[in-house]
Design an enzyme around this catalytic site. Structure first.
Site, PDB file in Angstrom:
ATOM      1  N   PRO A  99      35.120  33.109  43.382  1.00  0.00           N
ATOM      2  CA  PRO A  99      35.123  33.637  42.011  1.00  0.00           C
ATOM      3  C   PRO A  99      36.429  33.452  41.229  1.00  0.00           C
ATOM      4  O   PRO A  99      36.463  33.679  40.023  1.00  0.00           O
ATOM      5  CB  PRO A  99      34.832  35.134  42.209  1.00  0.00           C
ATOM      6  CG  PRO A  99      35.216  35.436  43.616  1.00  0.00           C
ATOM      7  CD  PRO A  99      35.004  34.172  44.388  1.00  0.00           C
TER       8      PRO A  99
ATOM      9  N   TYR B 117      45.947  37.575  36.726  1.00  0.00           N
ATOM     10  CA  TYR B 117      45.732  37.039  38.086  1.00  0.00           C
ATOM     11  C   TYR B 117      47.073  37.151  38.802  1.00  0.00           C
ATOM     12  O   TYR B 117      48.033  36.484  38.412  1.00  0.00           O
ATOM     13  CB  TYR B 117      45.314  35.572  38.034  1.00  0.00           C
ATOM     14  CG  TYR B 117      43.899  35.321  37.544  1.00  0.00           C
ATOM     15  CD1 TYR B 117      43.597  35.253  36.187  1.00  0.00           C
ATOM     16  CD2 TYR B 117      42.859  35.130  38.449  1.00  0.00           C
ATOM     17  CE1 TYR B 117      42.304  35.009  35.747  1.00  0.00           C
ATOM     18  CE2 TYR B 117      41.555  34.876  38.017  1.00  0.00           C
ATOM     19  CZ  TYR B 117      41.291  34.819  36.667  1.00  0.00           C
ATOM     20  OH  TYR B 117      40.011  34.571  36.237  1.00  0.00           O
TER      21      TYR B 117
ATOM     22  N   TYR C 238      39.847  26.364  32.459  1.00  0.00           N
ATOM     23  CA  TYR C 238      39.429  27.773  32.398  1.00  0.00           C
ATOM     24  C   TYR C 238      38.445  28.023  31.250  1.00  0.00           C
ATOM     25  O   TYR C 238      37.447  28.734  31.419  1.00  0.00           O
ATOM     26  CB  TYR C 238      40.666  28.670  32.263  1.00  0.00           C
ATOM     27  CG  TYR C 238      40.386  30.101  32.646  1.00  0.00           C
ATOM     28  CD1 TYR C 238      40.414  30.501  33.974  1.00  0.00           C
ATOM     29  CD2 TYR C 238      40.068  31.049  31.671  1.00  0.00           C
ATOM     30  CE1 TYR C 238      40.128  31.804  34.342  1.00  0.00           C
ATOM     31  CE2 TYR C 238      39.779  32.367  32.025  1.00  0.00           C
ATOM     32  CZ  TYR C 238      39.810  32.737  33.362  1.00  0.00           C
ATOM     33  OH  TYR C 238      39.509  34.029  33.714  1.00  0.00           O
TER      34      TYR C 238
ATOM     35  N   LYS D 294      33.875  30.616  37.385  1.00  0.00           N
ATOM     36  CA  LYS D 294      33.022  29.474  37.022  1.00  0.00           C
ATOM     37  C   LYS D 294      31.537  29.614  37.366  1.00  0.00           C
ATOM     38  O   LYS D 294      30.695  28.902  36.804  1.00  0.00           O
ATOM     39  CB  LYS D 294      33.546  28.197  37.723  1.00  0.00           C
ATOM     40  CG  LYS D 294      34.852  27.707  37.188  1.00  0.00           C
ATOM     41  CD  LYS D 294      34.677  27.050  35.832  1.00  0.00           C
ATOM     42  CE  LYS D 294      35.975  26.997  35.066  1.00  0.00           C
ATOM     43  NZ  LYS D 294      35.967  27.675  33.793  1.00  0.00           N
TER      44      LYS D 294
ATOM     45  N   HIS E 279      39.008  36.449  24.238  1.00  0.00           N
ATOM     46  CA  HIS E 279      40.384  36.376  24.744  1.00  0.00           C
ATOM     47  C   HIS E 279      40.975  34.996  24.481  1.00  0.00           C
ATOM     48  O   HIS E 279      40.310  33.981  24.696  1.00  0.00           O
ATOM     49  CB  HIS E 279      40.407  36.644  26.251  1.00  0.00           C
ATOM     50  CG  HIS E 279      40.214  38.093  26.606  1.00  0.00           C
ATOM     51  ND1 HIS E 279      40.589  38.621  27.811  1.00  0.00           N
ATOM     52  CD2 HIS E 279      39.701  39.124  25.896  1.00  0.00           C
ATOM     53  CE1 HIS E 279      40.310  39.915  27.847  1.00  0.00           C
ATOM     54  NE2 HIS E 279      39.754  40.244  26.684  1.00  0.00           N
TER      55      HIS E 279
HETATM   56  P1  FAD Z   1      21.801  34.796  40.668  1.00  0.00           P
HETATM   57  O1  FAD Z   1      22.532  35.535  39.614  1.00  0.00           O
HETATM   58  O2  FAD Z   1      22.114  35.100  42.084  1.00  0.00           O
HETATM   59  O3  FAD Z   1      20.257  34.988  40.391  1.00  0.00           O
HETATM   60  C1  FAD Z   1      19.279  34.615  41.336  1.00  0.00           C
HETATM   61  C2  FAD Z   1      18.085  35.535  41.179  1.00  0.00           C
HETATM   62  O4  FAD Z   1      17.067  35.104  42.076  1.00  0.00           O
HETATM   63  C3  FAD Z   1      18.401  36.973  41.545  1.00  0.00           C
HETATM   64  O5  FAD Z   1      17.981  37.833  40.516  1.00  0.00           O
HETATM   65  C4  FAD Z   1      17.669  37.193  42.849  1.00  0.00           C
HETATM   66  O6  FAD Z   1      17.238  38.534  42.995  1.00  0.00           O
HETATM   67  C5  FAD Z   1      16.497  36.237  42.698  1.00  0.00           C
HETATM   68  N1  FAD Z   1      15.927  35.809  43.979  1.00  0.00           N
HETATM   69  C6  FAD Z   1      16.558  35.533  45.134  1.00  0.00           C
HETATM   70  N2  FAD Z   1      15.701  35.177  46.084  1.00  0.00           N
HETATM   71  C7  FAD Z   1      14.465  35.225  45.525  1.00  0.00           C
HETATM   72  C8  FAD Z   1      13.160  34.980  46.012  1.00  0.00           C
HETATM   73  N3  FAD Z   1      12.959  34.617  47.285  1.00  0.00           N
HETATM   74  N4  FAD Z   1      12.121  35.148  45.167  1.00  0.00           N
HETATM   75  C9  FAD Z   1      12.323  35.512  43.879  1.00  0.00           C
HETATM   76  N5  FAD Z   1      13.544  35.776  43.368  1.00  0.00           N
HETATM   77  C10 FAD Z   1      14.605  35.625  44.179  1.00  0.00           C
HETATM   78  N6  FAD Z   1      30.848  33.618  37.557  1.00  0.00           N
HETATM   79  C11 FAD Z   1      31.441  33.340  36.362  1.00  0.00           C
HETATM   80  O7  FAD Z   1      31.036  32.409  35.679  1.00  0.00           O
HETATM   81  N7  FAD Z   1      32.474  34.089  35.864  1.00  0.00           N
HETATM   82  C12 FAD Z   1      32.985  35.121  36.553  1.00  0.00           C
HETATM   83  O8  FAD Z   1      33.880  35.795  36.036  1.00  0.00           O
HETATM   84  C13 FAD Z   1      32.416  35.411  37.860  1.00  0.00           C
HETATM   85  N8  FAD Z   1      32.881  36.431  38.587  1.00  0.00           N
HETATM   86  C14 FAD Z   1      32.205  36.807  39.721  1.00  0.00           C
HETATM   87  C15 FAD Z   1      32.657  37.902  40.399  1.00  0.00           C
HETATM   88  C16 FAD Z   1      32.003  38.311  41.536  1.00  0.00           C
HETATM   89  C17 FAD Z   1      32.522  39.504  42.272  1.00  0.00           C
HETATM   90  C18 FAD Z   1      30.848  37.604  41.994  1.00  0.00           C
HETATM   91  C19 FAD Z   1      30.079  38.061  43.218  1.00  0.00           C
HETATM   92  C20 FAD Z   1      30.393  36.495  41.323  1.00  0.00           C
HETATM   93  C21 FAD Z   1      31.066  36.084  40.184  1.00  0.00           C
HETATM   94  N9  FAD Z   1      30.659  34.966  39.477  1.00  0.00           N
HETATM   95  C22 FAD Z   1      31.307  34.632  38.322  1.00  0.00           C
HETATM   96  C23 FAD Z   1      29.527  34.168  39.938  1.00  0.00           C
HETATM   97  C24 FAD Z   1      28.233  34.504  39.247  1.00  0.00           C
HETATM   98  O9  FAD Z   1      27.945  35.867  39.352  1.00  0.00           O
HETATM   99  C25 FAD Z   1      27.091  33.663  39.844  1.00  0.00           C
HETATM  100  O10 FAD Z   1      27.502  32.318  39.896  1.00  0.00           O
HETATM  101  C26 FAD Z   1      25.801  33.788  39.025  1.00  0.00           C
HETATM  102  O11 FAD Z   1      25.168  35.020  39.300  1.00  0.00           O
HETATM  103  C27 FAD Z   1      24.823  32.644  39.319  1.00  0.00           C
HETATM  104  O12 FAD Z   1      23.628  32.836  38.604  1.00  0.00           O
HETATM  105  P2  FAD Z   1      22.244  32.340  39.191  1.00  0.00           P
HETATM  106  O13 FAD Z   1      21.224  32.684  38.169  1.00  0.00           O
HETATM  107  O14 FAD Z   1      22.369  30.963  39.666  1.00  0.00           O
HETATM  108  O15 FAD Z   1      22.022  33.218  40.507  1.00  0.00           O
HETATM  109  C1  DHB Z   2      36.041  38.520  36.484  1.00  0.00           C
HETATM  110  C2  DHB Z   2      35.605  37.875  37.617  1.00  0.00           C
HETATM  111  C3  DHB Z   2      36.237  36.740  38.029  1.00  0.00           C
HETATM  112  O1  DHB Z   2      35.811  36.083  39.119  1.00  0.00           O
HETATM  113  C4  DHB Z   2      37.302  36.217  37.326  1.00  0.00           C
HETATM  114  O2  DHB Z   2      37.916  35.092  37.771  1.00  0.00           O
HETATM  115  C5  DHB Z   2      37.727  36.852  36.188  1.00  0.00           C
HETATM  116  C6  DHB Z   2      37.083  38.014  35.765  1.00  0.00           C
HETATM  117  C7  DHB Z   2      35.355  39.754  36.058  1.00  0.00           C
HETATM  118  O3  DHB Z   2      34.457  40.210  36.776  1.00  0.00           O
HETATM  119  O4  DHB Z   2      35.723  40.310  35.008  1.00  0.00           O
END
Ligand code: FAD
Ligand code: DHB
Length: 415
Positions: free
Chosen positions: A317, A225, A409, A321, A96
């Site tokens: 979210p 947005y 962004y 980021k 995009h």
């Molecule tokens: P996680 O993905 O949470 O991974 C952690 C892992 O550790 C999991 O698999 C979990 O099961 C495991 N775990 C937990 N506890 C234990 C334990 N005790 N023992 C072993 N394993 C364990 N980010 C963006 O960059 N762009 C976006 O567009 C965006 N949109 C989002 C929209 C929504 C609705 C949400 C909820 C989040 C969004 N995010 C976005 C944020 C993004 O999803 C998270 O920041 C990302 O998942 C972080 O990755 P991580 O690997 O740090 O943690």
């Molecule tokens: C999506 C999630 C976000 O938090 C955002 O800012 C933009 C897109 C997505 O899930 O597609």
């Protein structure tokens, strides 16, 4: 650090010490969590010839299906591509060059690529990233232990930290040089650090997002947005046939307060414009509520434990980021660990936290700013609402303001 001692492979012997009934093994880096942070770190370490074991609480199908982020920054895309895990992202991801801000019923395009030096974003689901990284890891013959229970960290301030856990009915132990806490915002890693050795800065928001995945082509080929009197809404997508949509709701709303009809009614009211643009509805494949919080732990390290991604910081979210920050933390951590094994110099490891926190705080500010500008704040007065509209108008009218949004962004790179 003296004694950078590359792993001499696996050693197995049975032990009753600490109730360990299964094998005790050794690796160089024990990674807790198979989300984007843990899997990307394992991948980068593998490319540097460093052995690691990933321990994940959930099963493989669960982590490969979990619907979360969708927007990859330019630098995240570059990292996956340059390290050999970008093929499917390049084939299936949607590049995009702009996003839309909408308020007072009018839509305004922010031309990201034009304003941010040719950089772009790629829409590619986080669960697809996770699938690609798991496939690459298993193909490389590196280990992921799914369904690891009761993970606990020990001796993290010594030169021989270890992780204990239960798997397939037995208590196991991994001795390692370094532990990477990549276990997300509800993980256990952080608990291994004494409470007076770090500080958490945080803020909660009085609203949440209800997200749906719908089997219908996106109604527009870019993200929208929308600020609306009824609350925020976001139009996004996963593929040319799957739309991802979010609508602001109350943090304590139960999911059953949001039957599909109500979701579509609110999305239409908040996203449709006076010029006749309509939102296509379709079967709802998934629905979930996400609460919103900002939080940062400082420092993100203690002894031989390095915390990365959501385990160390969360953002609301709105700025897209979270996953990108998780990836950039482990890019820094992977490079610092590789440097230490290669040269014995732990200078980069010592400043890991400081290196990451500059980017983290930039993203925290951007996410807070987008969130504050776009959501309806319960109980806010009319003055507050007018300020939000003034900020939105300035952002779309001023090239410099729009360029600042665009630069953040697509992913701001510190000098
Ligand atoms: P996680 O993905 O949470 O991974 C952690 C892992 O550790 C999991 O698999 C979990 O099961 C495991 N775990 C937990 N506890 C234990 C334990 N005790 N023992 C072993 N394993 C364990 N980010 C963006 O960059 N762009 C976006 O567009 C965006 N949109 C989002 C929209 C929504 C609705 C949400 C909820 C989040 C969004 N995010 C976005 C944020 C993004 O999803 C998270 O920041 C990302 O998942 C972080 O990755 P991580 O690997 O740090 O943690
Ligand atoms: C999506 C999630 C976000 O938090 C955002 O800012 C933009 C897109 C997505 O899930 O597609």
């Amino acid at each position: 650090m003296a004694g950078a001692d590359p792993s001499d492979g696996q050693w197995n012997h049975s032990a009753s010490l600490f109730g360990v009934t299964g094998p005790r093994t050794r690796t160089q880096v024990a990674i807790i969590g198979a989300g984007p942070a843990g899997l990307t770190l394992g991948h980068l370490l593998h490319r540097s010839g460093i052995d690691s074991v990933i321990l994940e609480r959930r099963d493989r199908a669960y982590v490969e299906r979990r619907q979360r982020a969708g927007v990859l920054e330019h630098g995240t895309v570059d990292l996956f591509r340059s390290t050999g895990v970008g093929d499917r992202m390049d084939r299936e991801g949607l590049v995009h060059h702009g996003i839309h801000l909408q308020f007072e019923g009018e839509r305004h395009r922010i031309p990201l690529t034009e304003l941010a030096g040719g950089r772009s974003i790629t829409v590619y689901g986080q669960h697809e990233v996770v699938k690609d990284l798991i496939a690459a890891r298993l193909a490389a013959g590196r280990e992921i232990c799914f369904e690891a229970d009761e993970v606990s960290l020990h001796d993290v301030d010594s030169e021989r930290p270890c992780v204990r856990y239960r798997s397939e009915g037995s208590a196991r132990e991994i001795e390692c040089d370094i532990i990477a806490g990549c276990d997300g915002s509800h993980g256990v890693s952080r608990a291994a650090i004494p409470q007076d050795a770090y500080r958490v800065f945080e803020r909660t928001y009085p609203f949440a997002w209800l997200g749906i995945l719908a089997a219908v082509p996106p109604s527009l080929d870019e993200l929208i947005y929308a600020h609306h009197d009824r609350g925020f809404a976001l139009h996004s997508m996963r593929t040319p046939t799957i739309t991802r949509l979010y609508v602001q709701c109350a943090p304590d709303d139960p999911l059953d307060a949001w039957p599909d009809e109500r979701v579509w009614t609110e999305l239409r009211a908040r996203l449709e414009t006076a010029d006749g643009w309509t939102l296509e509805a379709g079967p709802v494949l998934e629905k979930g509520i996400t609460t919103m919080r900002s939080a940062v732990m400082e420092p993100m390290q203690w002894g031989r434990l390095f915390v990365a991604g959501d385990a160390a910081h969360v953002v609301p979210p709105t700025g897209a980021k979270g996953m990108n920050l998780a990836v950039s933390d482990v890019r820094a951590l992977g490079a610092a660990i590789a440097e230490w094994y290669r040269t014995g110099d732990r200078a980069a490891l010592d400043v890991y936290s400081r290196t990451c926190l500059r980017r983290v705080w930039r993203a925290e500010h951007f996410s807070w700013w987008m969130t504050s500008m776009l959501h309806r704040v319960p109980d806010a007065d009319a003055f507050h609402h007018k300020l939000q509209l003034a900020q939105l108008r300035y952002t779309v009218e001023s090239r410099l303001a729009a360029a600042s949004l665009a630069e953040n962004y697509v992913g701001y790179e510190h000098a």
